[in-house]
Design a protein around this motif. Structure first.
Motif, PDB file in Angstrom:
ATOM      1  N   GLY A 121     -37.371  31.606  -0.407  1.00 59.74           N
ATOM      2  CA  GLY A 121     -38.146  30.736   0.450  1.00 59.74           C
ATOM      3  C   GLY A 121     -39.333  31.510   1.380  1.00 59.74           C
ATOM      4  O   GLY A 121     -40.399  30.473   1.446  1.00 59.74           O
ATOM      5  N   ASN A 122     -39.386  32.583   1.641  1.00 63.56           N
ATOM      6  CA  ASN A 122     -40.398  33.148   2.361  1.00 63.56           C
ATOM      7  C   ASN A 122     -41.787  33.371   1.165  1.00 63.56           C
ATOM      8  O   ASN A 122     -42.904  33.623   2.090  1.00 63.56           O
ATOM      9  N   LEU A 123     -41.851  32.846   0.108  1.00 60.46           N
ATOM     10  CA  LEU A 123     -42.957  32.742  -0.627  1.00 60.46           C
ATOM     11  C   LEU A 123     -43.169  31.381  -0.916  1.00 60.46           C
ATOM     12  O   LEU A 123     -44.013  30.844  -1.696  1.00 60.46           O
ATOM     13  N   CYS A 124     -42.331  30.348  -0.301  1.00 59.65           N
ATOM     14  CA  CYS A 124     -42.600  29.050  -0.622  1.00 59.65           C
ATOM     15  C   CYS A 124     -44.116  28.448  -0.603  1.00 59.65           C
ATOM     16  O   CYS A 124     -44.881  29.054   0.262  1.00 59.65           O
ATOM     17  N   GLU A 125     -44.351  27.553  -1.564  1.00 54.65           N
ATOM     18  CA  GLU A 125     -45.646  27.060  -1.810  1.00 54.65           C
ATOM     19  C   GLU A 125     -46.142  26.287  -0.653  1.00 54.65           C
ATOM     20  O   GLU A 125     -47.260  25.900  -0.224  1.00 54.65           O
ATOM     21  N   ASN A 126     -45.181  25.646   0.267  1.00 56.52           N
ATOM     22  CA  ASN A 126     -45.564  24.984   1.425  1.00 56.52           C
ATOM     23  C   ASN A 126     -44.974  25.825   2.571  1.00 56.52           C
ATOM     24  O   ASN A 126     -44.709  24.795   3.578  1.00 56.52           O
ATOM     25  N   TRP A 127     -44.841  26.978   2.572  1.00 53.96           N
ATOM     26  CA  TRP A 127     -44.071  27.815   3.766  1.00 53.96           C
ATOM     27  C   TRP A 127     -45.208  27.117   5.245  1.00 53.96           C
ATOM     28  O   TRP A 127     -46.325  27.189   4.898  1.00 53.96           O
ATOM     29  N   ASP A 128     -44.305  27.564   6.299  1.00 55.03           N
ATOM     30  CA  ASP A 128     -44.891  27.013   7.728  1.00 55.03           C
ATOM     31  C   ASP A 128     -44.205  27.880   8.568  1.00 55.03           C
ATOM     32  O   ASP A 128     -43.083  28.127   8.377  1.00 55.03           O
ATOM     33  N   GLY A 129     -45.039  28.271   9.548  1.00 55.23           N
ATOM     34  CA  GLY A 129     -44.238  29.120  10.860  1.00 55.23           C
ATOM     35  C   GLY A 129     -44.664  28.138  12.050  1.00 55.23           C
ATOM     36  O   GLY A 129     -45.763  27.808  12.167  1.00 55.23           O
ATOM     37  N   ALA A 130     -43.758  28.414  13.235  1.00 49.74           N
ATOM     38  CA  ALA A 130     -43.999  27.791  14.400  1.00 49.74           C
ATOM     39  C   ALA A 130     -45.226  28.387  14.810  1.00 49.74           C
ATOM     40  O   ALA A 130     -45.237  29.687  15.169  1.00 49.74           O
ATOM     41  N   GLY A 131     -45.902  27.580  15.316  1.00 45.37           N
ATOM     42  CA  GLY A 131     -47.230  28.170  15.883  1.00 45.37           C
ATOM     43  C   GLY A 131     -48.381  28.446  14.918  1.00 45.37           C
ATOM     44  O   GLY A 131     -49.381  28.959  15.289  1.00 45.37           O
ATOM     45  N   VAL A 132     -48.059  28.682  13.635  1.00 44.20           N
ATOM     46  CA  VAL A 132     -48.838  29.256  12.569  1.00 44.20           C
ATOM     47  C   VAL A 132     -49.674  27.820  11.823  1.00 44.20           C
ATOM     48  O   VAL A 132     -50.794  28.177  11.664  1.00 44.20           O
ATOM     49  N   GLY A 133     -49.130  27.000  11.564  1.00 38.70           N
ATOM     50  CA  GLY A 133     -49.565  26.075  10.596  1.00 38.70           C
ATOM     51  C   GLY A 133     -49.630  24.532  11.399  1.00 38.70           C
ATOM     52  O   GLY A 133     -50.046  24.470  12.210  1.00 38.70           O
ATOM     53  N   ARG A 134     -48.567  23.854  10.529  1.00 35.09           N
ATOM     54  CA  ARG A 134     -48.493  22.507  11.196  1.00 35.09           C
ATOM     55  C   ARG A 134     -47.599  22.217  12.369  1.00 35.09           C
ATOM     56  O   ARG A 134     -47.374  21.028  12.817  1.00 35.09           O
ATOM     57  N   THR A 135     -46.568  22.945  12.611  1.00 37.11           N
ATOM     58  CA  THR A 135     -45.743  22.741  13.934  1.00 37.11           C
ATOM     59  C   THR A 135     -46.282  23.513  15.104  1.00 37.11           C
ATOM     60  O   THR A 135     -46.775  24.551  14.950  1.00 37.11           O
ATOM     61  N   ASP A 136     -45.780  23.181  16.216  1.00 37.15           N
ATOM     62  CA  ASP A 136     -46.077  23.528  17.565  1.00 37.15           C
ATOM     63  C   ASP A 136     -45.461  24.916  17.562  1.00 37.15           C
ATOM     64  O   ASP A 136     -44.547  25.237  17.063  1.00 37.15           O
ATOM     65  N   GLY A 137     -45.942  25.842  18.482  1.00 34.66           N
ATOM     66  CA  GLY A 137     -45.301  26.959  18.686  1.00 34.66           C
ATOM     67  C   GLY A 137     -44.255  27.057  19.766  1.00 34.66           C
ATOM     68  O   GLY A 137     -43.594  25.884  20.395  1.00 34.66           O
ATOM     69  N   SER A 138     -44.155  28.255  20.543  1.00 35.96           N
ATOM     70  CA  SER A 138     -42.888  28.082  21.359  1.00 35.96           C
ATOM     71  C   SER A 138     -43.430  28.652  22.770  1.00 35.96           C
ATOM     72  O   SER A 138     -42.522  28.763  23.595  1.00 35.96           O
ATOM     73  N   THR A 139     -44.694  28.397  23.142  1.00 32.67           N
ATOM     74  CA  THR A 139     -45.171  28.591  24.462  1.00 32.67           C
ATOM     75  C   THR A 139     -45.028  27.259  25.256  1.00 32.67           C
ATOM     76  O   THR A 139     -46.019  27.027  25.879  1.00 32.67           O
ATOM     77  N   ALA A 140     -44.180  26.316  24.981  1.00 35.36           N
ATOM     78  CA  ALA A 140     -44.219  25.238  25.393  1.00 35.36           C
ATOM     79  C   ALA A 140     -42.620  24.961  26.328  1.00 35.36           C
ATOM     80  O   ALA A 140     -41.692  25.682  25.976  1.00 35.36           O
ATOM     81  N   GLU A 141     -42.628  23.983  27.229  1.00 34.93           N
ATOM     82  CA  GLU A 141     -41.262  23.714  27.701  1.00 34.93           C
ATOM     83  C   GLU A 141     -40.320  23.220  26.651  1.00 34.93           C
ATOM     84  O   GLU A 141     -39.044  23.567  26.798  1.00 34.93           O
ATOM     85  N   LEU A 142     -40.613  22.473  25.749  1.00 34.91           N
ATOM     86  CA  LEU A 142     -39.935  22.000  24.890  1.00 34.91           C
ATOM     87  C   LEU A 142     -40.341  22.146  23.480  1.00 34.91           C
ATOM     88  O   LEU A 142     -41.478  21.846  23.241  1.00 34.91           O
ATOM     89  N   VAL A 143     -39.393  22.560  22.512  1.00 32.37           N
ATOM     90  CA  VAL A 143     -39.788  22.661  20.970  1.00 32.37           C
ATOM     91  C   VAL A 143     -38.790  22.131  20.132  1.00 32.37           C
ATOM     92  O   VAL A 143     -37.875  22.365  20.372  1.00 32.37           O
ATOM     93  N   LEU A 144     -39.483  21.648  19.007  1.00 32.91           N
ATOM     94  CA  LEU A 144     -38.480  20.816  18.131  1.00 32.91           C
ATOM     95  C   LEU A 144     -38.242  21.818  16.891  1.00 32.91           C
ATOM     96  O   LEU A 144     -39.179  22.353  16.296  1.00 32.91           O
ATOM     97  N   SER A 145     -36.914  21.745  16.525  1.00 37.03           N
ATOM     98  CA  SER A 145     -36.592  22.898  15.354  1.00 37.03           C
ATOM     99  C   SER A 145     -35.738  22.231  14.525  1.00 37.03           C
ATOM    100  O   SER A 145     -34.707  21.859  15.260  1.00 37.03           O
TER     101      SER A 145
END
Length: 266
Positions: A26-50
């Motif tokens: 999965g770490n080599l996923c063709e659609n890999w994404d990381g919080a705050g890296v690509g399409r998803t929000d990061g974690s320097t927010a009051e609330l974060v969805l996971s």
């Protein structure tokens, strides 16, 4: 888990459907994404969805600020999953930043007889000593070992360090590229030596089946975490934190969204 439980969040997201995911990579996923890296929000927010599957409950005894090191610890555990288990091996690690310090602290658990850490920054060398590493130098010559090291790990991504490290691997040894180099970076090496000395070169990408283990190992005290964090910034001081990082000041810098003021810890 219940509302209000403290958790650590694996920030890596896989599609679960591509050929790599289906093969267990999965770490080599063709659609890999990381919080705050690509399409998803990061974690320097009051609330974060996971996704719920990415949540790992923490025991009440874990310091939540220090627990931010669980994610880099999970990356380091995956890196060690890819390395040979040679009891009594000698390790050389380039870089005494967060990842270098974590990799160095895990080496004895992988059977290392000795661990040497090199970094040109004197404050980072002191950080290595503070977490318990005894063999520390500004370069490999200062901690020179006859015949080289069984395992050499680059945690810098710097071409100069990579090229130097490849020359330090003893015959039959392993070089691991753990540090993140720029996409366009190019390093020179001797193909003949890789062949003739049977040197293994291995990469390590993010997290793979290692986050839960990182949670357990952190709770068990696998890291001397406190000396690694030098600054804690309030969210309002995000810009100051970035400037401090770019200046190479301090050790691990943290953003603590609910903090009302920034503090220097070391």
């Amino acid at each position: 888990m219940a509302p209000g439980d403290p958790v650590a969040i694996d920030p890596s997201f896989y599609c679960g459907e591509c050929s790599f995911c289906m093969a267990g990579h999965g770490n080599l996923c063709e659609n890999w994404d990381g919080a705050g890296v690509g399409r998803t929000d990061g974690s320097t927010a009051e609330l974060v969805l996971s996704p719920a599957k990415n949540l790992h409950r923490l025991s009440g005894s874990v310091d939540l600020a220090l627990a931010a090191l669980i994610e880099p610890l999970s990356c380091a555990i995956h890196a060690y999953d890819l390395l040979p288990r040679w009891i009594g091996a000698h390790y050389l690690i380039y870089g005494a930043g967060t990842m270098g310090l974590i990799m160095a602290q895990l080496a004895p658990r992988a059977g290392a007889a000795s661990v040497s850490v090199v970094d040109p920054n004197p404050k980072r060398r002191q950080a290595a000593r503070d977490v318990g590493i005894e063999l520390v130098g500004s370069n490999a010559e200062e901690v020179a070992r006859s015949g080289g090291w069984d395992t050499v790990i680059d945690c810098t991504g710097a071409v100069q360090a990579i090229e130097d490290g490849l020359q330090r691997v003893r015959r039959g040894g392993t070089f691991q590229q753990f540090g993140v180099a720029a996409n366009e970076a190019q390093a020179a090496f001797s193909p003949f030596r890789i062949y003739n000395d049977e040197v293994t070169v291995v990469g390590s990408m993010a997290v793979l089946h290692s986050y839960a283990r990182a949670v357990e190992m952190f709770a068990a005290g696998a890291l001397n975490a406190k000396p690694m964090i030098s600054h804690a910034f309030a969210l309002a001081d995000y810009g100051e934190a970035i400037d401090t990082f770019r200046a190479g000041t301090g050790r691990k810098l943290q953003i603590r969204p609910q903090a009302t003021e920034s503090i220097t810890l070391l």
